[in-house]
Design a protein around this motif. Structure first.
Motif, PDB file in Angstrom:
ATOM      1  N   LYS A   7       1.015  -1.216  -0.053  1.00  0.00           N
ATOM      2  CA  LYS A   7      -0.049  -0.070  -0.079  1.00  0.00           C
ATOM      3  C   LYS A   7       1.066   1.212  -0.125  1.00  0.00           C
ATOM      4  O   LYS A   7       1.558   1.578   1.018  1.00  0.00           O
ATOM      5  CB  LYS A   7      -0.936  -0.013   1.328  1.00  0.00           C
ATOM      6  N   LYS A   8       0.803   1.837  -1.099  1.00  0.00           N
ATOM      7  CA  LYS A   8       1.872   2.956  -1.252  1.00  0.00           C
ATOM      8  C   LYS A   8       0.988   4.263  -1.636  1.00  0.00           C
ATOM      9  O   LYS A   8       0.818   4.423  -2.701  1.00  0.00           O
ATOM     10  CB  LYS A   8       2.890   2.603  -2.282  1.00  0.00           C
ATOM     11  N   ASP A   9       0.617   5.108  -0.529  1.00  0.00           N
ATOM     12  CA  ASP A   9       0.107   6.461  -0.831  1.00  0.00           C
ATOM     13  C   ASP A   9       0.159   7.092   0.481  1.00  0.00           C
ATOM     14  O   ASP A   9       0.714   6.633   1.525  1.00  0.00           O
ATOM     15  CB  ASP A   9      -1.150   6.299  -1.420  1.00  0.00           C
ATOM     16  N   ALA A  10      -0.664   8.194   0.640  1.00  0.00           N
ATOM     17  CA  ALA A  10      -0.735   8.893   2.073  1.00  0.00           C
ATOM     18  C   ALA A  10      -1.225   7.966   3.140  1.00  0.00           C
ATOM     19  O   ALA A  10      -1.090   8.730   4.115  1.00  0.00           O
ATOM     20  CB  ALA A  10      -1.542  10.259   1.472  1.00  0.00           C
ATOM     21  N   THR A  11      -1.881   7.152   2.810  1.00  0.00           N
ATOM     22  CA  THR A  11      -2.482   6.435   4.050  1.00  0.00           C
ATOM     23  C   THR A  11      -1.628   5.156   4.421  1.00  0.00           C
ATOM     24  O   THR A  11      -1.922   4.519   5.332  1.00  0.00           O
ATOM     25  CB  THR A  11      -3.786   5.846   3.698  1.00  0.00           C
ATOM     26  N   VAL A  12      -0.406   5.178   4.032  1.00  0.00           N
ATOM     27  CA  VAL A  12       0.544   4.158   4.311  1.00  0.00           C
ATOM     28  C   VAL A  12       1.048   4.134   5.775  1.00  0.00           C
ATOM     29  O   VAL A  12       1.293   3.295   6.138  1.00  0.00           O
ATOM     30  CB  VAL A  12       1.851   4.232   3.270  1.00  0.00           C
ATOM     31  N   SER A  13       0.741   5.308   6.557  1.00  0.00           N
ATOM     32  CA  SER A  13       1.209   5.259   7.867  1.00  0.00           C
ATOM     33  C   SER A  13       0.457   4.326   8.727  1.00  0.00           C
ATOM     34  O   SER A  13       0.979   3.839   9.729  1.00  0.00           O
ATOM     35  CB  SER A  13       0.906   6.848   8.449  1.00  0.00           C
ATOM     36  N   ALA A  14      -0.616   3.300   8.116  1.00  0.00           N
ATOM     37  CA  ALA A  14      -1.086   2.681   9.035  1.00  0.00           C
ATOM     38  C   ALA A  14      -0.108   1.317   8.976  1.00  0.00           C
ATOM     39  O   ALA A  14      -0.196   0.705  10.099  1.00  0.00           O
ATOM     40  CB  ALA A  14      -2.518   2.072   8.338  1.00  0.00           C
ATOM     41  N   ALA A  15       0.700   1.527   8.293  1.00  0.00           N
ATOM     42  CA  ALA A  15       1.708   0.376   8.040  1.00  0.00           C
ATOM     43  C   ALA A  15       2.713   0.333   9.280  1.00  0.00           C
ATOM     44  O   ALA A  15       3.293  -0.683   9.945  1.00  0.00           O
ATOM     45  CB  ALA A  15       2.331   0.195   6.781  1.00  0.00           C
ATOM     46  N   ASN A  16       2.566   1.672   9.681  1.00  0.00           N
ATOM     47  CA  ASN A  16       3.669   1.841  10.955  1.00  0.00           C
ATOM     48  C   ASN A  16       3.430   1.495  12.267  1.00  0.00           C
ATOM     49  O   ASN A  16       3.914   1.132  13.372  1.00  0.00           O
ATOM     50  CB  ASN A  16       3.926   3.051  11.001  1.00  0.00           C
ATOM     51  N   THR A  17       1.823   1.163  12.248  1.00  0.00           N
ATOM     52  CA  THR A  17       1.164   0.410  13.386  1.00  0.00           C
ATOM     53  C   THR A  17       0.291  -0.573  13.102  1.00  0.00           C
ATOM     54  O   THR A  17      -1.123  -0.330  12.905  1.00  0.00           O
ATOM     55  CB  THR A  17       0.365   1.735  14.166  1.00  0.00           C
ATOM     56  N   PRO A  18       0.800  -1.734  12.726  1.00  0.00           N
ATOM     57  CA  PRO A  18       0.046  -2.817  12.385  1.00  0.00           C
ATOM     58  C   PRO A  18      -0.814  -3.366  13.390  1.00  0.00           C
ATOM     59  O   PRO A  18      -0.394  -3.236  14.538  1.00  0.00           O
ATOM     60  CB  PRO A  18       1.111  -3.859  11.780  1.00  0.00           C
ATOM     61  N   PRO A  19      -1.765  -4.205  13.247  1.00  0.00           N
ATOM     62  CA  PRO A  19      -2.472  -4.816  14.262  1.00  0.00           C
ATOM     63  C   PRO A  19      -1.366  -5.714  15.131  1.00  0.00           C
ATOM     64  O   PRO A  19      -0.421  -6.148  14.450  1.00  0.00           O
ATOM     65  CB  PRO A  19      -3.243  -5.931  13.628  1.00  0.00           C
ATOM     66  N   PRO A  20      -1.743  -5.882  16.472  1.00  0.00           N
ATOM     67  CA  PRO A  20      -0.859  -6.433  17.616  1.00  0.00           C
ATOM     68  C   PRO A  20      -0.660  -8.064  16.758  1.00  0.00           C
ATOM     69  O   PRO A  20      -1.718  -8.783  16.776  1.00  0.00           O
ATOM     70  CB  PRO A  20      -1.622  -6.528  18.795  1.00  0.00           C
ATOM     71  N   GLY A  21       0.701  -8.325  16.928  1.00  0.00           N
ATOM     72  CA  GLY A  21       1.074  -9.591  16.603  1.00  0.00           C
ATOM     73  C   GLY A  21       1.573  -9.784  14.968  1.00  0.00           C
ATOM     74  O   GLY A  21       2.101 -10.686  14.761  1.00  0.00           O
ATOM     75  N   MET A  22       1.155  -8.610  14.157  1.00  0.00           N
ATOM     76  CA  MET A  22       1.340  -8.861  12.732  1.00  0.00           C
ATOM     77  C   MET A  22       2.710  -8.484  12.420  1.00  0.00           C
ATOM     78  O   MET A  22       3.196  -7.404  13.055  1.00  0.00           O
ATOM     79  CB  MET A  22       0.247  -8.117  12.001  1.00  0.00           C
ATOM     80  N   ARG A  23       3.279  -9.399  11.838  1.00  0.00           N
ATOM     81  CA  ARG A  23       4.736  -9.117  11.361  1.00  0.00           C
ATOM     82  C   ARG A  23       4.467  -8.426   9.955  1.00  0.00           C
ATOM     83  O   ARG A  23       4.512  -9.049   8.936  1.00  0.00           O
ATOM     84  CB  ARG A  23       5.515 -10.251  11.400  1.00  0.00           C
ATOM     85  N   LEU A  24       4.555  -7.201   9.928  1.00  0.00           N
ATOM     86  CA  LEU A  24       4.285  -6.351   8.651  1.00  0.00           C
ATOM     87  C   LEU A  24       5.666  -5.454   8.501  1.00  0.00           C
ATOM     88  O   LEU A  24       5.725  -4.557   9.068  1.00  0.00           O
ATOM     89  CB  LEU A  24       3.281  -5.535   8.951  1.00  0.00           C
ATOM     90  N   VAL A  25       6.137  -5.707   7.328  1.00  0.00           N
ATOM     91  CA  VAL A  25       7.521  -5.106   6.805  1.00  0.00           C
ATOM     92  C   VAL A  25       7.048  -4.117   5.853  1.00  0.00           C
ATOM     93  O   VAL A  25       6.219  -4.272   4.913  1.00  0.00           O
ATOM     94  CB  VAL A  25       8.534  -6.130   6.292  1.00  0.00           C
ATOM     95  N   ASP A  26       7.408  -2.590   6.168  1.00  0.00           N
ATOM     96  CA  ASP A  26       6.750  -1.699   4.953  1.00  0.00           C
ATOM     97  C   ASP A  26       8.224  -1.188   4.109  1.00  0.00           C
ATOM     98  O   ASP A  26       9.183  -0.459   5.023  1.00  0.00           O
ATOM     99  CB  ASP A  26       6.331  -0.664   5.690  1.00  0.00           C
ATOM    100  N   LEU A  27       8.425  -1.531   3.118  1.00  0.00           N
ATOM    101  CA  LEU A  27       9.653  -1.217   2.293  1.00  0.00           C
ATOM    102  C   LEU A  27       9.012  -0.115   1.311  1.00  0.00           C
ATOM    103  O   LEU A  27       9.747   0.174   0.262  1.00  0.00           O
ATOM    104  CB  LEU A  27      10.152  -2.225   1.479  1.00  0.00           C
ATOM    105  N   THR A  28       7.817   0.429   1.135  1.00  0.00           N
ATOM    106  CA  THR A  28       7.179   1.170   0.437  1.00  0.00           C
ATOM    107  C   THR A  28       7.865   2.380  -0.043  1.00  0.00           C
ATOM    108  O   THR A  28       7.779   2.850  -1.172  1.00  0.00           O
ATOM    109  CB  THR A  28       5.703   1.297   0.611  1.00  0.00           C
ATOM    110  N   ALA A  29       8.731   3.016   1.015  1.00  0.00           N
ATOM    111  CA  ALA A  29       9.456   4.113   0.808  1.00  0.00           C
ATOM    112  C   ALA A  29      10.480   3.869  -0.499  1.00  0.00           C
ATOM    113  O   ALA A  29      11.026   4.789  -0.991  1.00  0.00           O
ATOM    114  CB  ALA A  29      10.009   4.557   1.963  1.00  0.00           C
ATOM    115  N   GLU A  30      10.947   2.558  -0.356  1.00  0.00           N
ATOM    116  CA  GLU A  30      11.855   2.288  -1.412  1.00  0.00           C
ATOM    117  C   GLU A  30      11.354   1.954  -3.160  1.00  0.00           C
ATOM    118  O   GLU A  30      12.062   1.602  -3.857  1.00  0.00           O
ATOM    119  CB  GLU A  30      12.727   1.049  -1.165  1.00  0.00           C
ATOM    120  N   ILE A  31      10.074   2.005  -3.036  1.00  0.00           N
ATOM    121  CA  ILE A  31       9.282   1.831  -4.400  1.00  0.00           C
ATOM    122  C   ILE A  31       9.312   2.930  -5.104  1.00  0.00           C
ATOM    123  O   ILE A  31       8.683   3.895  -4.771  1.00  0.00           O
ATOM    124  CB  ILE A  31       7.985   1.226  -4.060  1.00  0.00           C
ATOM    125  N   ALA A  32       9.878   2.836  -6.177  1.00  0.00           N
ATOM    126  CA  ALA A  32      10.139   4.176  -6.891  1.00  0.00           C
ATOM    127  C   ALA A  32       8.876   4.220  -8.157  1.00  0.00           C
ATOM    128  O   ALA A  32       8.510   5.215  -8.454  1.00  0.00           O
ATOM    129  CB  ALA A  32      11.476   4.351  -7.801  1.00  0.00           C
TER     130      ALA A  32
END
Length: 178
Positions: free
Chosen positions: A64-89
């Protein structure tokens, strides 16, 4: 497969997503473009994915790459979520990342279509409102042989869709662990 990705890009992304202890690498796209009014109805939100967080051995990757991506910074408890979208050009980077995943789970967005044209396994979460592309009462599509459809039965209710995805993801994880 309708589309291919440069091996150089695939290799670059392979090095970025190395995540030991993971049995499955799953890309997640939980919402459409907030600028696109029809896309807003396709958004389930990351919090709807809470049941998936309870599945051990799965590492999720934000697609999910857009302005609402900040949700990836606070995933549901227990979810192993890696956010590399800042590196997607561009979409070529998104495609290369997808090529390194075992599965993509996405609402009806460009990400779902991209995974489909790449021939990667993709589970697409659909709203209850029918749309010609997805035909009626099917869990597959002639457009993308590797795509599986999960449909809402009640407009706006993603809980049944996510419960079905959780059940299938657990089954997939069990099958791959053997």
């Amino acid at each position: 497969m309708y589309l291919t990705v440069e091996q150089r890009r695939i290799d670059t992304w392979h090095n970025k997503i190395n995540c030991p202890g993971s049995h499955l690498r799953v890309g997640l796209a939980w919402g459409g473009n907030p600028e696109n009014v029809p896309g807003q109805s396709h958004t389930c939100g990351l919090n709807a994915m809470v049941p998936l967080a309870r599945i051990p051995g799965v590492t999720f990757y934000s697609l999910k790459k857009d302005a609402t991506v900040s949700a990836a910074n606070t995933p549901p408890p227990g979810m192993r979520l890696v956010d590399l979208t800042a590196e997607i050009a561009d979409f070529a980077d998104t495609a290369a990342l997808i090529m390194n995943l075992d599965l993509v789970i996405a609402v009806d967005t460009a990400v779902a279509h991209l995974a489909g044209v790449l021939g990667k396994p993709v589970w697409t979460l659909l709203t209850a409102a029918g749309e010609w592309r997805w035909l009626l009462a099917r869990n597959d599509t002639p457009w993308y042989p590797t795509m599986r459809l999960f449909r809402q039965t009640t407009p706006g209710d993603w809980s049944g869709v996510v419960a079905a995805v959780e059940q299938e993801l657990r089954a997939l994880l069990s099958a791959t662990a053997k």
